[in-house]
Design an enzyme around this catalytic site. Structure first.
Site, PDB file in Angstrom:
ATOM      1  N   LEU A 122     -18.800  -3.924   0.921  1.00  0.00           N
ATOM      2  CA  LEU A 122     -19.948  -4.375  -0.386  1.00  0.00           C
ATOM      3  C   LEU A 122     -19.506  -4.228  -1.627  1.00  0.00           C
ATOM      4  O   LEU A 122     -21.002  -3.858  -2.794  1.00  0.00           O
ATOM      5  CB  LEU A 122     -20.006  -2.345  -0.146  1.00  0.00           C
ATOM      6  CG  LEU A 122     -20.404  -2.091   1.631  1.00  0.00           C
ATOM      7  CD1 LEU A 122     -19.980  -0.383   2.012  1.00  0.00           C
ATOM      8  CD2 LEU A 122     -21.216  -2.390   2.104  1.00  0.00           C
ATOM      9  N   TYR A 180       0.316  -1.703  -0.290  1.00  0.00           N
ATOM     10  CA  TYR A 180      -0.034  -0.214   0.156  1.00  0.00           C
ATOM     11  C   TYR A 180       0.855   0.997   0.292  1.00  0.00           C
ATOM     12  O   TYR A 180       0.514   3.139  -0.152  1.00  0.00           O
ATOM     13  CB  TYR A 180      -0.968  -0.001   1.601  1.00  0.00           C
ATOM     14  CG  TYR A 180      -2.084  -1.210   1.420  1.00  0.00           C
ATOM     15  CD1 TYR A 180      -2.163  -2.106   0.272  1.00  0.00           C
ATOM     16  CD2 TYR A 180      -2.635  -1.113   2.314  1.00  0.00           C
ATOM     17  CE1 TYR A 180      -3.380  -3.200   0.293  1.00  0.00           C
ATOM     18  CE2 TYR A 180      -3.893  -1.860   2.343  1.00  0.00           C
ATOM     19  CZ  TYR A 180      -4.204  -3.246   1.575  1.00  0.00           C
ATOM     20  OH  TYR A 180      -4.651  -3.990   1.869  1.00  0.00           O
ATOM     21  N   LYS A 190     -13.986   0.444   4.664  1.00  0.00           N
ATOM     22  CA  LYS A 190     -12.688   1.969   3.829  1.00  0.00           C
ATOM     23  C   LYS A 190     -13.535   3.241   3.256  1.00  0.00           C
ATOM     24  O   LYS A 190     -14.179   2.642   2.476  1.00  0.00           O
ATOM     25  CB  LYS A 190     -11.570   1.322   2.389  1.00  0.00           C
ATOM     26  CG  LYS A 190     -10.291   2.204   2.328  1.00  0.00           C
ATOM     27  CD  LYS A 190      -9.659   1.241   1.020  1.00  0.00           C
ATOM     28  CE  LYS A 190     -10.466   1.454   0.257  1.00  0.00           C
ATOM     29  NZ  LYS A 190     -10.414   2.885  -0.825  1.00  0.00           N
ATOM     30  N   SER A 191     -13.096   3.924   3.890  1.00  0.00           N
ATOM     31  CA  SER A 191     -13.721   5.581   3.018  1.00  0.00           C
ATOM     32  C   SER A 191     -13.270   6.911   4.077  1.00  0.00           C
ATOM     33  O   SER A 191     -11.942   6.396   4.579  1.00  0.00           O
ATOM     34  CB  SER A 191     -15.154   5.921   4.012  1.00  0.00           C
ATOM     35  OG  SER A 191     -15.290   6.752   3.540  1.00  0.00           O
ATOM     36  N   ASN A 232     -20.132   3.584   9.810  1.00  0.00           N
ATOM     37  CA  ASN A 232     -19.304   2.140   9.228  1.00  0.00           C
ATOM     38  C   ASN A 232     -18.883   1.995  10.884  1.00  0.00           C
ATOM     39  O   ASN A 232     -19.099   0.302  10.407  1.00  0.00           O
ATOM     40  CB  ASN A 232     -18.044   2.498   8.406  1.00  0.00           C
ATOM     41  CG  ASN A 232     -18.488   2.364   6.981  1.00  0.00           C
ATOM     42  OD1 ASN A 232     -19.227   2.479   6.522  1.00  0.00           O
ATOM     43  ND2 ASN A 232     -17.012   3.335   6.049  1.00  0.00           N
ATOM     44  N   ARG A 267     -18.712   9.171   6.850  1.00  0.00           N
ATOM     45  CA  ARG A 267     -19.210   7.840   6.695  1.00  0.00           C
ATOM     46  C   ARG A 267     -18.136   6.796   7.505  1.00  0.00           C
ATOM     47  O   ARG A 267     -18.295   5.397   7.489  1.00  0.00           O
ATOM     48  CB  ARG A 267     -19.002   7.903   4.294  1.00  0.00           C
ATOM     49  CG  ARG A 267     -18.682   5.511   4.554  1.00  0.00           C
ATOM     50  CD  ARG A 267     -19.073   5.121   3.124  1.00  0.00           C
ATOM     51  NE  ARG A 267     -19.773   6.976   2.068  1.00  0.00           N
ATOM     52  CZ  ARG A 267     -20.621   6.571   0.468  1.00  0.00           C
ATOM     53  NH1 ARG A 267     -19.394   6.273  -0.091  1.00  0.00           N
ATOM     54  NH2 ARG A 267     -21.261   7.519   0.413  1.00  0.00           N
TER      55      ARG A 267
END
Length: 261
Positions: A191, A54, A230-231, A240, A236
């Site tokens: 999602l 990452y 993840k956001s 979550n 959000r």
């Protein structure tokens, strides 16, 4: 900094508690990434998932160092790229330097390496765990057959298999197979392949004063599965993790399971 949300935990081998909602950091880098991480900590996340590939371990380390949180309040996961097979020790040392910690709570093989390296990599993971460089070790994107090879060679299953999971990918036999082997399942992309406009999700969400996305995340927990979310949007990010305030009935879980058919 707010108090950590009441997130349930699953006990990994060695008595290592893993919070069942983790903040995923793929594509979260730089200034924006650090802001998202700060928002996640403020919302109550204490499980942060990163990886060597990452390229953001230093960002994670920077935010954690400035957070005011004690190291033992956090659960940190990072991962070895399969291309680094044979260089496990040096790769983990670099991750620890970037993260600013002496150990990670969970270290995963990101993708299965070449077949000939499958067992050597796992043996080195177990050795580094025994040296205290990782509290628990596991894999990601492995099949049950690959997990069986690790168990046959060493007698020790991975603590975790991190795999892509969502209602659209629901597979009761696969979950049962992990459970039989004593491997905790951690789902990413929760999602994906899920129609959040589904009437089934809409009805269940309305019954719990929740969003369809929150219902899907709670569904993971009802199956005993850790879920990575993840956001980069603070609202959000907060929503979550706000899924510990309600639970789903067995009938609601079964109706969501059926969305995969």
């Amino acid at each position: 900094m707010t108090e950590a949300a009441a997130v349930p935990a699953v006990d990994l081998p060695g008595g290592v508690p893993m919070p069942m909602i983790g903040f995923g950091t793929w594509l979260i880098r730089g200034k924006g990434g650090r802001e998202a991480l700060r928002a996640a900590l403020a919302a109550g996340y204490r499980h942060i998932d990163t990886a060597t590939m990452y390229g953001n371990e230093a960002d994670v380390g920077h935010v954690l160092a400035s957070s005011g949180l004690a190291r033992d309040e956090m659960f940190i996961t990072t991962k070895l790229p399969s291309g680094k097979a044979g260089r496990e020790r040096a790769t983990l040392a670099a991750s620890l330097r970037a993260l600013g910690t002496d150990y990670v709570d969970l270290w995963l093989v990101h993708w299965p390496p070449a077949v000939r390296m499958l067992i050597p990599v796992w043996r080195e993971f177990l050795a580094l765990r025994d040296e205290g460089r990782a509290r628990a070790v596991g894999v990601s994107n492995y099949s049950l057959a690959q997990i069986d090879r690790l168990i046959e060679a060493t007698g020790q299953p991975p603590a975790v298999n991190q795999i892509s999971w969502s209602p659209g990918r629901y597979d009761a036999a696969l979950l049962a197979g992990h459970r039989e082997r004593g491997v905790a399942v951690e789902g990413y992309s929760p999602l994906k392949r899920t129609n959040l406009a589904s009437p089934v999700l809409a009805k269940i969400a309305a019954a719990h004063d929740a969003t369809a996305a929150q219902v899907v995340l709670r569904w993971h927990l009802e199956h005993g599965m850790t879920v990575l979310v993840k956001s980069a949007q603070p609202e959000r990010i907060a929503a979550n993790i706000d899924v510990a305030r309600f639970s789903l009935s067995p009938d609601e879980v079964a109706r969501i399971d059926a969305l995969s058919r």
